[in-house]
Design a protein around this motif. Structure first.
Motif, mmCIF file in Angstrom:
data_model
loop_
_atom_site.group_PDB
_atom_site.id
_atom_site.type_symbol
_atom_site.label_atom_id
_atom_site.label_comp_id
_atom_site.label_asym_id
_atom_site.label_seq_id
_atom_site.Cartn_x
_atom_site.Cartn_y
_atom_site.Cartn_z
ATOM 1 N N GLN A 66 88.791 109.827 22.606
ATOM 2 C CA GLN A 66 89.420 110.604 23.862
ATOM 3 C C GLN A 66 88.285 110.241 24.949
ATOM 4 O OE1 GLN A 66 92.425 112.343 23.483
ATOM 5 N NE2 GLN A 66 91.293 114.439 24.256
ATOM 6 N N VAL A 67 88.759 109.661 25.974
ATOM 7 C CA VAL A 67 87.975 109.498 27.146
ATOM 8 C C VAL A 67 87.267 110.586 27.402
ATOM 9 C CG1 VAL A 67 87.911 108.592 29.583
ATOM 10 C CG2 VAL A 67 89.229 107.346 27.717
ATOM 11 N N GLY A 68 85.753 110.300 27.784
ATOM 12 C CA GLY A 68 84.954 111.566 28.123
ATOM 13 C C GLY A 68 84.519 112.527 27.247
ATOM 14 N N GLU A 69 85.077 112.544 26.055
ATOM 15 C CA GLU A 69 84.386 113.312 24.937
ATOM 16 C C GLU A 69 83.125 112.948 24.408
ATOM 17 O OE1 GLU A 69 86.042 115.286 20.845
ATOM 18 O OE2 GLU A 69 87.467 114.364 21.768
ATOM 19 N N LYS A 70 82.447 114.070 24.122
ATOM 20 C CA LYS A 70 80.805 113.805 23.768
ATOM 21 C C LYS A 70 80.835 114.246 22.405
ATOM 22 C CE LYS A 70 79.336 114.601 28.426
ATOM 23 N NZ LYS A 70 79.457 115.948 29.532
ATOM 24 N N ARG A 71 80.013 113.287 21.754
ATOM 25 C CA ARG A 71 80.025 113.453 20.263
ATOM 26 C C ARG A 71 78.221 113.436 20.166
ATOM 27 N NH1 ARG A 71 84.664 112.757 17.015
ATOM 28 N NH2 ARG A 71 86.190 114.077 18.112
ATOM 29 N N LEU A 72 77.687 114.304 19.043
ATOM 30 C CA LEU A 72 76.127 114.018 18.904
ATOM 31 C C LEU A 72 76.069 112.843 18.080
ATOM 32 C CD1 LEU A 72 73.411 115.441 19.000
ATOM 33 C CD2 LEU A 72 74.150 116.512 16.739
ATOM 34 N N ALA A 73 74.965 111.995 18.452
ATOM 35 C CA ALA A 73 74.691 111.171 17.552
ATOM 36 C C ALA A 73 73.132 110.792 17.401
ATOM 37 C CB ALA A 73 74.995 109.756 18.354
ATOM 38 N N ILE A 74 72.845 111.250 16.188
ATOM 39 C CA ILE A 74 71.127 111.161 15.908
ATOM 40 C C ILE A 74 70.824 110.028 15.399
ATOM 41 C CG2 ILE A 74 69.496 112.500 14.369
ATOM 42 C CD1 ILE A 74 72.142 114.530 13.760
ATOM 43 N N GLU A 75 69.793 109.526 16.138
ATOM 44 C CA GLU A 75 69.183 108.100 15.838
ATOM 45 C C GLU A 75 68.336 108.362 14.674
ATOM 46 O OE1 GLU A 75 67.104 106.058 19.016
ATOM 47 O OE2 GLU A 75 67.261 104.136 17.795
ATOM 48 N N VAL A 76 68.640 107.281 13.663
ATOM 49 C CA VAL A 76 67.960 107.311 12.361
ATOM 50 C C VAL A 76 67.231 106.024 12.256
ATOM 51 C CG1 VAL A 76 69.262 109.134 10.998
ATOM 52 C CG2 VAL A 76 69.780 106.434 10.986
ATOM 53 N N GLU A 77 66.483 105.579 11.234
ATOM 54 C CA GLU A 77 65.677 104.492 11.192
ATOM 55 C C GLU A 77 66.606 103.102 11.316
ATOM 56 O OE1 GLU A 77 66.507 106.546 8.518
ATOM 57 O OE2 GLU A 77 66.598 105.628 6.694
ATOM 58 N N ASP A 78 65.798 102.371 11.582
ATOM 59 C CA ASP A 78 66.432 100.839 11.786
ATOM 60 C C ASP A 78 66.720 100.577 10.518
ATOM 61 O OD1 ASP A 78 66.157 100.981 14.480
ATOM 62 O OD2 ASP A 78 64.198 99.661 14.398
ATOM 63 N N HIS A 79 68.030 99.963 10.025
ATOM 64 C CA HIS A 79 68.322 99.306 8.847
ATOM 65 C C HIS A 79 68.489 97.675 8.940
ATOM 66 C CE1 HIS A 79 69.534 103.404 7.851
ATOM 67 N NE2 HIS A 79 70.193 103.201 6.961
ATOM 68 N N PRO A 80 68.205 97.214 7.784
ATOM 69 C CA PRO A 80 68.139 95.680 7.682
ATOM 70 C C PRO A 80 69.589 95.252 8.028
ATOM 71 C CG PRO A 80 68.028 96.612 5.406
ATOM 72 C CD PRO A 80 67.779 97.903 6.210
ATOM 73 N N LEU A 81 69.493 94.042 8.488
ATOM 74 C CA LEU A 81 71.059 93.413 8.837
ATOM 75 C C LEU A 81 71.878 93.318 7.573
ATOM 76 C CD1 LEU A 81 70.628 90.522 11.342
ATOM 77 C CD2 LEU A 81 71.176 92.739 11.915
ATOM 78 N N ASP A 82 71.304 93.069 6.344
ATOM 79 C CA ASP A 82 72.164 93.082 5.194
ATOM 80 C C ASP A 82 73.148 94.586 5.115
ATOM 81 O OD1 ASP A 82 70.962 91.003 4.813
ATOM 82 O OD2 ASP A 82 69.841 91.740 2.881
ATOM 83 N N TYR A 83 72.607 95.563 5.585
ATOM 84 C CA TYR A 83 73.258 96.962 5.393
ATOM 85 C C TYR A 83 74.626 96.810 6.179
ATOM 86 C CZ TYR A 83 72.455 101.629 3.676
ATOM 87 O OH TYR A 83 72.663 102.763 2.819
ATOM 88 N N GLY A 84 74.697 95.975 7.121
ATOM 89 C CA GLY A 84 76.131 95.552 7.451
ATOM 90 C C GLY A 84 77.306 95.300 6.388
ATOM 91 N N ASN A 85 76.816 94.910 5.358
ATOM 92 C CA ASN A 85 77.907 94.551 4.271
ATOM 93 C C ASN A 85 77.709 95.578 3.021
ATOM 94 O OD1 ASN A 85 78.394 92.339 5.462
ATOM 95 N ND2 ASN A 85 76.762 91.198 4.547
ATOM 96 N N PHE A 86 76.743 96.327 3.074
ATOM 97 C CA PHE A 86 76.518 97.371 2.088
ATOM 98 C C PHE A 86 77.829 98.505 1.870
ATOM 99 C CE2 PHE A 86 74.768 101.395 0.361
ATOM 100 C CZ PHE A 86 74.522 100.861 -0.963
ATOM 101 N N GLU A 87 78.141 98.585 0.769
ATOM 102 C CA GLU A 87 78.694 99.686 0.224
ATOM 103 C C GLU A 87 78.694 100.038 -1.133
ATOM 104 O OE1 GLU A 87 83.352 99.954 1.733
ATOM 105 O OE2 GLU A 87 83.343 98.131 0.457
ATOM 106 N N GLY A 88 78.531 101.175 -1.593
ATOM 107 C CA GLY A 88 78.096 101.771 -2.846
ATOM 108 C C GLY A 88 77.725 103.221 -3.037
ATOM 109 N N VAL A 89 77.298 103.507 -4.024
ATOM 110 C CA VAL A 89 76.975 104.938 -4.551
ATOM 111 C C VAL A 89 75.436 105.003 -4.449
ATOM 112 C CG1 VAL A 89 76.895 106.835 -5.834
ATOM 113 C CG2 VAL A 89 78.894 105.498 -5.736
ATOM 114 N N ILE A 90 74.601 105.706 -3.580
ATOM 115 C CA ILE A 90 73.280 105.891 -3.704
ATOM 116 C C ILE A 90 73.040 106.976 -4.722
ATOM 117 C CG2 ILE A 90 71.073 106.732 -2.512
ATOM 118 C CD1 ILE A 90 72.713 105.661 0.108
ATOM 119 N N PRO A 91 72.284 106.827 -5.764
ATOM 120 C CA PRO A 91 72.249 107.839 -6.797
ATOM 121 C C PRO A 91 71.932 109.422 -6.332
ATOM 122 C CG PRO A 91 71.350 105.639 -7.468
ATOM 123 C CD PRO A 91 71.619 105.861 -6.049
#
Ligand code: MN
Length: 160
Positions: A66-91
């Protein structure tokens, strides 16, 4: 080039299949990824390639269309580029334990009118296309541990 020490410090890489983040990559394109992360709280993670890493923001309510709608975005630690392909279950019991699903991916472009506290950008994803702004919220107190980490993600008008 950005550092991935915080990313590594938060994880026991013997116990999770997430990328090790051995090195930040030399900048090439401008990758974009959005994960759906079913951790203790279901959220989305917006990741934008910058300086050889994926800058990352947790979106408790996901992105708005929705144009103009604001959502909270919490900056977290930088991730490696490889993470852009990651899918899986973190134990369970590990940092971010739960299912990580690649919800969207593509490229992004950064507006020239961006600065350290405001990023105007366009997503060219498989699901999301269009213009958004990330704007850093002013911290109210030095005691707030999230000072400087809280941003607003705002949908901007575009032709999509
Ligand atoms: Mn997450």
């Amino acid at each position: 080039m950005a550092e991935l020490k915080t990313y590594q410090d938060k994880r026991d890489l013997q116990r999770t299949q997430e990328p090790a983040g051995d090195k930040a990559a030399a900048a090439a394109g401008q990758r974009y990824a959005m994960h759906k992360h079913d951790a203790s709280q279901l959220h989305y993670d917006l990741r934008l390639e910058q300086d050889g890493v994926l800058r990352s923001w947790a979106l408790p309510k996901g992105p708005s269309l929705q144009v103009g709608e604001k959502r909270l975005a919490i900056e977290v630690e930088d991730h490696p580029l490889d993470y852009g392909n990651f899918e899986g279950v973190i134990p369970q019991g590990n940092y971010g334990g739960g299912t990580v699903m690649l919800w969207d991916r593509g490229q992004w472009s950064r507006g020239d009118d961006s600065d350290a506290d405001k990023i105007n950008f366009i997503l060219h994803g498989e699901k999301l296309n269009g213009a958004w702004t990330l704007v850093r919220m002013a911290g109210k107190s030095d005691r707030n541990k999230n000072k400087g980490k809280n941003w607003l993600l705002i949908k901007r008008h575009d032709d999509e």
